[in-house]
Design a protein around this motif. Structure first.
Motif, PDB file in Angstrom:
ATOM      1  N   THR A  93       0.832  -1.208   0.000  1.00  0.00           N
ATOM      2  CA  THR A  93       0.000   0.000   0.000  1.00  0.00           C
ATOM      3  C   THR A  93       0.864   1.254   0.000  1.00  0.00           C
ATOM      4  OG1 THR A  93      -1.713  -1.177   1.240  1.00  0.00           O
ATOM      5  CG2 THR A  93      -1.833   1.231   1.223  1.00  0.00           C
ATOM      6  N   ASN A 103       2.435   1.671  -3.446  1.00  0.00           N
ATOM      7  CA  ASN A 103       1.441   2.154  -4.412  1.00  0.00           C
ATOM      8  C   ASN A 103       1.136   3.632  -4.193  1.00  0.00           C
ATOM      9  OD1 ASN A 103       1.210  -0.359  -5.611  1.00  0.00           O
ATOM     10  ND2 ASN A 103      -0.526  -0.990  -4.337  1.00  0.00           N
ATOM     11  N   TYR A 104       1.106   4.028  -2.924  1.00  0.00           N
ATOM     12  CA  TYR A 104       0.854   5.436  -2.602  1.00  0.00           C
ATOM     13  C   TYR A 104       1.944   6.323  -3.204  1.00  0.00           C
ATOM     14  CZ  TYR A 104       0.705   9.759   0.101  1.00  0.00           C
ATOM     15  OH  TYR A 104       0.681  11.081   0.463  1.00  0.00           O
ATOM     16  N   ASN A 156      -3.244  -1.521   9.325  1.00  0.00           N
ATOM     17  CA  ASN A 156      -3.925  -0.290   8.914  1.00  0.00           C
ATOM     18  C   ASN A 156      -3.455   0.910   9.727  1.00  0.00           C
ATOM     19  OD1 ASN A 156      -5.442  -1.593   6.969  1.00  0.00           O
ATOM     20  ND2 ASN A 156      -7.168  -1.985   8.341  1.00  0.00           N
ATOM     21  N   ILE A 208       0.139   1.837   8.530  1.00  0.00           N
ATOM     22  CA  ILE A 208       0.125   2.510   7.225  1.00  0.00           C
ATOM     23  C   ILE A 208      -0.408   3.933   7.360  1.00  0.00           C
ATOM     24  CG2 ILE A 208      -0.964   2.517   4.940  1.00  0.00           C
ATOM     25  CD1 ILE A 208      -0.840  -0.551   5.030  1.00  0.00           C
TER      26      ILE A 208
END
Length: 323
Positions: free
Chosen positions: A3, A6-7, A47, A50
Motif C-alpha cells: 500500500t 502504491n501510494y 492499517n 500505514i
C-alpha cells in the motif's frame, strides 16, 4: 507494505521523471518502510501503521519544498490552486458541458424542424393553402425559436467559465491533489472511450436513415435527413459533454492538448475549425434548401471531418519537426 509503495507510485506519477525525484522517491520508500516496521514491532495493526506512516511522510509538497527540488522553473511564480478550486472547476466544466451540449442540440434540431415544417407545408400535410414562402417563413421562425435559448445557454456557460479565466495564465496544482486527479482521470478514460465510440457509431450510422427513407421515394429521403440531423445532434451532445469532462482533467493535469507544446498548435487549429465547420453547415443548408440536394449533401460533414483531421495531423507534425 504494498500500500505504501502504491501510494508513492501514485504521488510521483504526476511528477517529472528526473534523477533527483527518483532518488527522493527511493529514500522516502526506505524511510517509510523503516517507520512501518518500527510501528509493527510496537504491535500496531497494519492499517494503523500505514495510516501513521502516510500521515507523517505524506505531505510530499512540503518535503520537496524543504529539499529545494525545482520542478519547473517557469512555474515558480504561478499561484497554487486549492483542492476546493479544483473541485469547483471540474464541476463548472461538467455543467457547461451540459449547457453547451443542449445548446448545440437545439441548434441542430432547429434545423431539422426547419426542414420538416417546410416539407410538410410543401406537401400540403399542414397549412393547406399556404404558399411555399409561408412554409419557409414558419420554418425559419421555428429555427430562431430554438436558437434563442441555445444562444442564452452559450452566453451563460461562457459567463460561468469566465470565473476561471485566470487559470489560463498558469497555475500549480499541489502534488497530492494532482495524484488524486491522475487516478480519477485514469478511471474516467474508459468511460470517455465508450462515449467516443458511441458518438462515432451514431455519426457513421446516421446516413442509413437517408438510404432507408429513399426507398420510399425522393420526398421521403428528406425525412431521412431529418432523422440524420437528430442522430447527429445526439452524437454531438455526447461528444461535448464527455469531452468537457475530459478537458477538465487534461487542463488541470496539463497533458494532451493542454501541454505546453500543444497550446500554440491548438490556437491555429481552433481558428481553422471556427471557419471550416460553420462554412460546412452553410453549404449543407444552401444545397438542401435552395437546390434540394438532401439525398447527397449529408456527405459534406464526413468530408469536412476527414479534411480537418488531415489538416490537424499534418500541422502538428510540421510544428513538431520545426521545434
Amino acid at each position: 507494505m504494498e500500500t505504501i509503495k502504491n501510494y508513492l507510485d501514485n504521488v510521483f506519477a504526476a511528477l517529472p521523471k528526473t534523477d533527483e525525484l527518483f532518488k527522493l522517491k527511493n529514500d522516502l520508500l526506505i524511510n517509510m518502510e523503516e517507520k512501518y516496521n518500527e510501528l509493527k514491532s510496537e504491535k500496531k495493526s497494519e492499517n494503523e501503521a500505514i495510516g501513521i506512516v502516510i500521515s507523517e511522510f505524506g505531505n510530499i509538497d512540503e518535503l520537496i519544498g524543504e529539499l529545494g527540488v525545482n520542478l519547473h522553473e517557469d512555474e515558480m511564480n504561478f499561484p497554487t490552486i486549492t483542492e476546493e478550486e479544483v473541485k469547483n472547476y471540474m464541476t463548472m466544466k461538467k455543467q457547461t458541458g451540459i449547457l453547451v451540449g443542449i445548446g448545440v442540440f437545439l441548434c441542430i434540431t432547429g434545423t431539422a424542424l426547419l426542414i420538416l415544417i417546410t416539407t410538410l407545408v410543401d406537401e400540403g400535410i399542414i397549412g393547406r393553402g399556404f404558399s411555399e414562402d409561408t412554409g419557409y417563413m414558419i420554418g425559419l421562425i421555428t429555427l430562431f425559436v430554438m436558437i434563442v435559448p441555445a444562444v442564452a445557454l452559450f452566453i451563460y456557460s461562457g459567463m460561468k467559465s469566465e470565473r476561471y479565466k485566470y487559470l489560463k495564465k498558469g497555475f500549480n496544482v499541489p502534488l497530492s491533489v494532482k495524484s488524486l486527479l491522475q487516478q480519477r482521470y485514469n478511471g474516467f478514460t474508459s468511460t470517455y472511450m465508450v462515449s467516443l465510440i458511441l458518438g462515432v457509431c451514431l455519426c457513421v450510422l446516421s446516413p442509413v436513415s437517408i438510404f432507408a427513407a429513399s426507398v420510399f421515394g425522393d420526398t421521403a429521403s428528406i425525412y431521412g435527413v431529418i432523422v440524420l440531423l437528430i442522430i447527429i445532434a445526439i452524437a454531438v451532445f455526447i461528444f461535448i459533454y464527455y469531452g468537457s469532462i475530459k478537458e477538465s482533467f487534461t487542463f488541470l493535469l496539463r497533458i494532451d492538448n493542454f501541454s505546453k507544446e500543444n497550446v500554440e498548435n491548438n490556437k491555429v487549429i481552433g481558428a481553422v475549425a471556427a471557419i471550416l465547420w460553420p462554412l460546412a453547415v452553410c453549404i449543407f443548408l444552401v444545397s438542401g434548401l435552395v437546390f434540394n440536394k438532401w439525398y447527397i449533401n449529408w456527405i459534406i460533414f464526413p468530408i469536412t471531418g476527414i479534411l480537418f483531421g488531415m489538416f490537424s495531423s499534418v500541422y502538428s507534425i510540421i510544428k513538431k519537426r520545426k521545434d
